[in-house]
Design a protein around this motif. Structure first.
Motif, short mmCIF file in Angstrom:
data_model
loop_
_atom_site.label_atom_id
_atom_site.label_comp_id
_atom_site.label_asym_id
_atom_site.label_seq_id
_atom_site.Cartn_x
_atom_site.Cartn_y
_atom_site.Cartn_z
N GLU A 95 0.85 -1.18 0.00
CA GLU A 95 0.00 0.00 0.00
C GLU A 95 0.89 1.23 0.00
OE1 GLU A 95 -3.25 0.04 2.70
OE2 GLU A 95 -3.48 -2.13 2.69
N GLY A 96 0.28 2.40 0.30
CA GLY A 96 1.06 3.62 0.39
C GLY A 96 1.53 4.12 -0.95
N LYS A 97 0.80 3.79 -2.02
CA LYS A 97 1.20 4.25 -3.34
C LYS A 97 0.97 5.76 -3.47
CE LYS A 97 0.30 -0.03 -5.89
NZ LYS A 97 -0.45 -0.63 -7.02
N THR A 98 1.84 6.42 -4.22
CA THR A 98 1.71 7.87 -4.42
C THR A 98 0.35 8.23 -4.99
OG1 THR A 98 4.09 8.09 -4.80
CG2 THR A 98 2.68 9.85 -5.64
N GLU A 99 -0.14 7.42 -5.95
CA GLU A 99 -1.41 7.77 -6.60
C GLU A 99 -2.59 7.76 -5.64
OE1 GLU A 99 -0.34 3.53 -8.18
OE2 GLU A 99 0.71 5.42 -7.73
N TYR A 100 -2.52 6.96 -4.58
CA TYR A 100 -3.62 6.92 -3.62
C TYR A 100 -3.74 8.25 -2.89
CZ TYR A 100 -3.69 1.79 -4.17
OH TYR A 100 -3.78 0.52 -4.66
N ASP A 101 -2.66 8.70 -2.30
CA ASP A 101 -2.67 9.97 -1.57
C ASP A 101 -2.98 11.15 -2.48
OD1 ASP A 101 -2.05 9.02 1.04
OD2 ASP A 101 0.03 8.75 0.46
N TYR A 102 -2.35 11.14 -3.66
CA TYR A 102 -2.54 12.25 -4.60
C TYR A 102 -3.99 12.34 -5.07
CZ TYR A 102 -2.16 14.92 -8.94
OH TYR A 102 -2.35 15.84 -9.94
N SER A 255 11.03 8.12 -4.97
CA SER A 255 10.64 7.76 -3.61
C SER A 255 11.83 7.19 -2.84
CB SER A 255 9.52 6.72 -3.64
OG SER A 255 10.00 5.50 -4.17
N SER A 256 11.71 7.16 -1.53
CA SER A 256 12.78 6.60 -0.70
C SER A 256 13.00 5.12 -1.03
CB SER A 256 12.44 6.78 0.78
OG SER A 256 11.20 6.15 1.09
N VAL A 257 11.93 4.43 -1.41
CA VAL A 257 12.03 3.01 -1.75
C VAL A 257 12.88 2.81 -3.00
CG1 VAL A 257 10.70 0.98 -2.47
CG2 VAL A 257 9.80 2.50 -0.69
N HIS A 258 12.80 3.77 -3.94
CA HIS A 258 13.50 3.64 -5.22
C HIS A 258 14.80 4.43 -5.29
CE1 HIS A 258 9.26 2.77 -6.98
NE2 HIS A 258 9.85 1.65 -6.60
N LYS A 259 15.19 5.05 -4.20
CA LYS A 259 16.37 5.93 -4.20
C LYS A 259 17.64 5.20 -4.66
CE LYS A 259 19.18 8.65 -0.98
NZ LYS A 259 19.29 9.12 0.43
N LYS A 310 16.12 16.00 -7.56
CA LYS A 310 15.79 16.85 -8.70
C LYS A 310 15.17 16.05 -9.85
CE LYS A 310 19.92 19.62 -7.68
NZ LYS A 310 21.22 20.10 -8.23
N SER A 311 15.01 14.76 -9.65
CA SER A 311 14.57 13.89 -10.74
C SER A 311 13.16 13.37 -10.51
CB SER A 311 15.55 12.73 -10.90
OG SER A 311 15.27 11.98 -12.05
N PHE A 312 12.65 12.67 -11.51
CA PHE A 312 11.32 12.08 -11.44
C PHE A 312 11.42 10.59 -11.14
CE2 PHE A 312 10.70 15.75 -14.33
CZ PHE A 312 9.79 16.46 -13.55
N GLY A 313 10.39 10.08 -10.48
CA GLY A 313 10.38 8.70 -10.06
C GLY A 313 9.70 7.76 -11.04
N GLN A 314 9.01 6.76 -10.51
CA GLN A 314 8.52 5.67 -11.32
C GLN A 314 7.15 5.92 -11.96
OE1 GLN A 314 8.26 1.89 -9.29
NE2 GLN A 314 8.31 0.74 -11.17
N SER A 315 6.30 6.73 -11.34
CA SER A 315 4.93 6.87 -11.83
C SER A 315 4.57 8.29 -12.25
CB SER A 315 3.94 6.41 -10.75
OG SER A 315 4.06 5.03 -10.51
N ILE A 316 3.58 8.38 -13.13
CA ILE A 316 3.00 9.64 -13.54
C ILE A 316 1.49 9.52 -13.41
CG2 ILE A 316 3.01 8.93 -15.98
CD1 ILE A 316 3.40 11.90 -16.70
N ILE A 317 0.84 10.60 -12.96
CA ILE A 317 -0.60 10.58 -12.70
C ILE A 317 -1.26 11.73 -13.46
CG2 ILE A 317 -2.37 10.58 -10.91
CD1 ILE A 317 -0.01 10.04 -8.90
N MET A 318 -2.36 11.44 -14.14
CA MET A 318 -3.10 12.46 -14.86
C MET A 318 -4.55 12.46 -14.40
SD MET A 318 -3.64 13.04 -18.99
CE MET A 318 -4.62 11.53 -19.24
#
Length: 325
Positions: A95-102, A255-259, A310-318
């Motif tokens: 759980e805790g996916k970025t798209e959920y909170d966003y 994310s910290s998981v993907h750092k 300064k970079s982008f992570g794994q997901s994009i949300i529209m």
């Protein structure tokens, strides 16, 4: 145009873009299905060779008209394939996916929410108790997990569900799903049919303009798992095609998981360019192991720079709005 296309890796091909219908006459890379099968055998200890049905090669192509990258022919995984992935608990249990909170920022307290590709229905925990939540998922294992968790998830394809549920939901969410779809137009039309006039469509998908496009031997970003590779341009093209107003686009930070993964990947990319090694989606060359080891060492020093911030992570949300007329 993609980096590899600019570098002259485009070769002759001939297929039609599943998003815009543009005829594509060139490819970026050719991938052998046996190499993908070997990758899955190594990672998951399972044979997925049955999926290819005598197809020996997949062409990775880029549509210059809409920006979508995809594999031709499009071959998606079946229920047996996804049950293989479920040997790793995180596939549906994390759980805790970025798209959920966003996404919750755009959902009103009493909105009716349809979650397509809901997995075990984890998104419902982020919503208000006043929200009506309906999940859909085709994985038998996901449905089993959802039932254990008391989530309202049905094993019905959106194409069938939409027939009796037109304009019934204020919000339709499609999280980490459109990269798997083989019949994109029918899927999207069915999803949009379920949205009330003026309602929202929220889509999250891997960002293939982010660091993951530089990752070799990443089986989860290859068919039969991911068949379509999206970025901001192709998502906006999709919104335009279906007459949706783009409300917002959010590119997830690292994310910290993907750092660590980010630093390893970018160090590998740097060394590849330094050594003039061409990038390959599946890389079985002996030099790959050597460069990868060197990249891990370099990454320990590179990490001190904090450059990942300064970079982008794994997901994009529209987030898009359906016309209210």
């Amino acid at each position: 145009m993609s980096d590899r296309a600019k570098l002259g890796f485009m070769r002759e091909s001939n297929c039609r873009c599943p998003l815009c219908g543009n005829i594509i006459k060139s490819r970026i890379e050719s991938v052998r299905t046996i190499d993908i099968s070997n990758l899955y055998r190594r990672v998951y200890k399972k044979d997925i060779g049955y999926i290819w049905k005598s197809v020996e090669r997949l062409e990775y192509v880029f549509c210059q008209k809409c920006g979508l990258r995809f594999f031709d022919p499009i071959i998606s995984g079946d229920d047996d394939f996804y049950n293989i992935l479920l040997k790793d608990e995180w596939y549906y249990l994390h759980e805790g996916k970025t798209e959920y909170d966003y996404s919750c920022k755009f959902i009103e307290e009493d909105d009716r929410v349809l979650d397509i590709g809901a997995g075990r229905g984890a998104f419902r925990h982020y919503l208000s108790e006043k929200n009506y939540y309906q999940g859909l998922d085709l994985s038998s294992k996901a449905i089993e997990l959802a039932k254990k968790d008391g989530a309202n998830v049905l094993p019905i394809p959106i194409e069938e569900f939409s027939e009796e549920n037109k304009e019934r939901f204020d919000v339709v969410s499609i999280f980490q799903v459109i990269e798997h779809i083989s019949s994109l137009d029918k899927f999207m039309c069915s999803a949009i049919d379920c949205i009330v006039k003026g309602g929202l469509l929220i889509v999250a998908t891997p960002d293939n303009d982010g660091f993951i496009k530089y990752v070799s031997n990443f089986c989860l970003n290859l068919p039969p798992h991911h068949t379509l590779h999206w970025n901001e341009r192709s998502l906006r093209s999709m919104a335009e095609k279906y007459n949706l107003e783009v409300v917002d686009v959010y590119r997830e930070p690292v994310s910290s998981v993907h750092k660590q993964w980010w630093y390893n990947t970018m160090s590998m990319t740097y060394l590849n360019r330094l050594l003039r090694r061409d990038f390959r989606m599946i890389d079985y060359r002996f030099t790959y192991k050597i460069v990868r080891l060197a990249a891990k060492i370099l990454a320990q020093f590179y990490k001190l720079s904090g450059e990942h911030k300064k970079s982008f992570g794994q997901s994009i949300i529209m987030v898009c709005r359906k016309p209210d007329v």
